[in-house]
Design an enzyme around this catalytic site. Structure first.
Site, PDB file in Angstrom:
ATOM      1  N   CYS A 142       0.798  -1.224   0.000  1.00 30.68           N
ATOM      2  CA  CYS A 142       0.000   0.000   0.000  1.00 30.68           C
ATOM      3  C   CYS A 142       0.831   1.275   0.000  1.00 30.68           C
ATOM      4  CB  CYS A 142      -0.932  -0.006   1.211  1.00 30.68           C
ATOM      5  SG  CYS A 142      -1.970  -1.487   1.325  1.00 30.68           S
ATOM      6  N   HIS A 185      -1.713   6.897   4.698  1.00 35.60           N
ATOM      7  CA  HIS A 185      -0.750   5.808   4.884  1.00 35.60           C
ATOM      8  C   HIS A 185       0.650   6.107   4.336  1.00 35.60           C
ATOM      9  CE1 HIS A 185      -0.237   1.137   5.127  1.00 35.60           C
ATOM     10  NE2 HIS A 185       0.110   1.746   6.251  1.00 35.60           N
TER      11      HIS A 185
END
Length: 558
Positions: free
Chosen positions: A87, A144
């Protein structure tokens, strides 16, 4: 099967259209109306996870993703977009326009909520430059890429509005918590009282609709970056999605819920596109969609027929499900590329300069003194079907392992071997292969080291393999996108290795990247303050004033 317009075909027509597109984009600054730009970045979506081509996601005439299917068929499918191994690297690539090796998040461990790690704050992001170009900028969903200090937050990095979660890689869709604490932020404020009956994607859809309508009334172009949470774990989907066709016909429970999450993505695309239509902005908007990394078979994601999965440098781990759309009336996509696959190689880093070129009629330049981008402006190539200007693509480099694509070939160095997974219910539909890969047959495998077939057999290294030397694999991913045949040891009729020079060149280029890569351990130390703050106040968020602050580290990580 469908007839595919191959990249580079109809070259005379492509050149003519390219001249028209460029001429239209280079009119006087006062006459140029920059398009609205919408980017959907799905989380852990597999390569074959759209209803139109995900063979188990279509049943009884019902598709899991009818809206996406429509825009794929009206736009252009991007068949060779490369992302990250997980990710944080994938998201960092898109938003920064730079390979993850430039800021040390290339390893697959992602950015933890208790680390100072993130995209360097002195690096520009696509949001910074679009904001400077006059755009209203919105981000929704998963950040993130660093959350230790406020200066790392999206509201400090070029987004006029942000609604999502900043510190963690996964979030409960209803409770908005990760590891028991809230991670749900709107415009710089923690949201502690969000309804536990309303899904995150519903709230984000509503926020996006308001944003689009507000800035359309101001006659200001908008950039919407929707960093979708779905279909990443935890596997959670509304019952009305999971237990209706085609999801209800799927026997595997994880895949069934995953199918429901794909429906949620499709609904978000529908809501945003409906809002754009409601303000009559269809003909002044470009929409693109991509995954961040490959699907995770253990969580329902299918990359078949590609080899590998999330975390791997085989094509199934890094080649993304991707497409772009613009209306016919906009003139931004030539007619002959609609409904086709663009096979030219791309990377998520390319969206940054591509979108900035569209936003500024081709006049954008990176600011003086700013870290150089790795991305390339590909809009003329995409919109006309002409060859990609990208000949070399770094797929990753972690110390002395990694992968690189040059031309049609991919070289992998000491990659942990992985086979095939996610062949849905034994189904084989040749139209899928014909659409994505044209003339390539899934059984194509010439002389060389065969890496196994649909059964998932691994290409086990020979018992006498010299562990002191790097293990190399070479694939022609145009002739063999499934990576059945390792060409390293292929010889001519006289017994001479065919690819010696190619391998040496590719290995040297990969080693050049390795030599300048930021150490993936940089700023990976973990600290107690993040957990202490969460325990005290009930939420995850920035836990130091500035990144210059040096807090006490965890006992186990001194």
């Amino acid at each position: 099967g469908s007839t595919v317009a191959m990249a580079g075909a109809r070259s005379d027509m492509a050149r003519a259209v390219a001249v028209t597109v460029i001429a239209a984009m280079t009119t006087t600054a006062t006459a140029y109306n920059p398009p609205n730009i919408v980017m959907f970045l799905a989380d852990d979506i597999g390569f074959s996870d759209f209803g139109l081509y995900g063979m188990d996601l279509m049943s009884g005439g019902a598709s899991a993703t009818p809206t996406i299917d429509r825009f794929m068929s009206e736009g252009v499918v991007l068949g060779a977009v490369y992302g990250g191994v997980s990710c944080s690297p994938g998201r960092g690539s898109f938003i920064s326009g730079r390979y993850p090796i430039r800021y040390g998040i290339q390893a697959g461990g992602d950015v933890g909520h208790n680390m100072k790690k993130g995209i360097f704050v002195n690096h520009s992001l696509i949001s910074n430059d679009l904001q400077k170009a006059g755009y209203a900028t919105l981000m929704l969903g998963k950040w993130h890429i660093g959350c230790a200090a406020d200066e790392q937050m999206p509201w400090q990095r070029g987004f006029d509005s942000y609604y999502g979660f900043v510190c963690n890689g996964a979030l409960d869709n209803l409770y908005k918590t990760s590891d028991g604490y809230t991670d749900f932020w709107r415009d710089g404020q923690i949201v502690l009282n969000s309804s536990i009956t309303t899904r995150t994607s519903t709230l984000w859809d509503q926020h996006a609709v308001r944003f689009i309508r507000e800035h359309a009334a101001e006659h200001r172009p908008s950039f919407v970056y929707y960093a979708l949470q779905d279909p990443h774990a935890p596997l959670q989907a509304p019952d009305e999605y999971t237990y209706s066709a085609p999801c209800s016909h799927i026997s595997d429970e994880s895949r069934q819920i995953y199918c429901g999450m794909l429906k949620a993505i499709d609904n978000s695309v529908f809501e945003i596109m409906s809002a754009i239509e409601s303000v009559r902005a269809n003909d002044s908007t470009i929409v693109c969609f991509s995954g961040d990394n490959g699907g995770s078979p253990n969580s329902g994601g299918y990359n078949w027929p590609l080899r590998g999965s999330k975390g791997s440098l085989y094509e199934g781990g890094i080649r993304q499900a991707s497409w772009c759309w613009a209306s016919e009336a906009s003139g931004m996509l030539s007619q002959h590329v609609r409904g086709t696959v663009y096979h030219g190689p791309m990377h998520l880093v390319d969206f940054y300069p591509t979108f900035l070129a569209l936003a500024t009629a081709g006049h954008w330049r990176n600011a003086a003194g700013m870290a150089a981008l790795d991305g390339v402006n590909l809009w003329t190539a995409i919109s006309t079907g002409s060859p990609s200007p990208r000949n070399e693509t770094l797929l990753n480099a972690v110390y002395d392992t990694g992968a690189i694509r040059v031309g049609d070939y991919v070289l992998l160095v000491d990659e942990e071997t992985e086979g095939y997974s996610g062949h849905p219910d034994g189904i084989y539909d040749s139209s899928f292969f014909n659409f994505y890969f044209g003339y390539v047959d899934k059984s194509k495998a010439s002389s060389g080291d065969n890496n196994g077939g649909e059964s998932g057999d691994q290409n086990n290294r020979d018992d006498d393999y010299d562990d002191g030397a790097p293990y190399l694999e070479l694939y022609n991913v145009v002739d063999d996108p499934y990576q059945y045949t390792n060409l390293i040891s292929v010889t001519d009729s006289d017994g001479n290795l065919l690819h010696t020079d190619r391998i040496a060149l590719m290995l040297a280029r990969l080693q050049d990247y390795m030599a300048v890569a930021v150490d993936p351990e940089y700023d990976s130390e973990t600290f107690d303050q993040a957990e202490e703050q969460a325990e005290a106040y009930g939420y995850w968020g920035p836990w130091i004033q500035t990144l210059d602050e040096i807090p006490d580290s965890d006992d186990g990580n001194d």
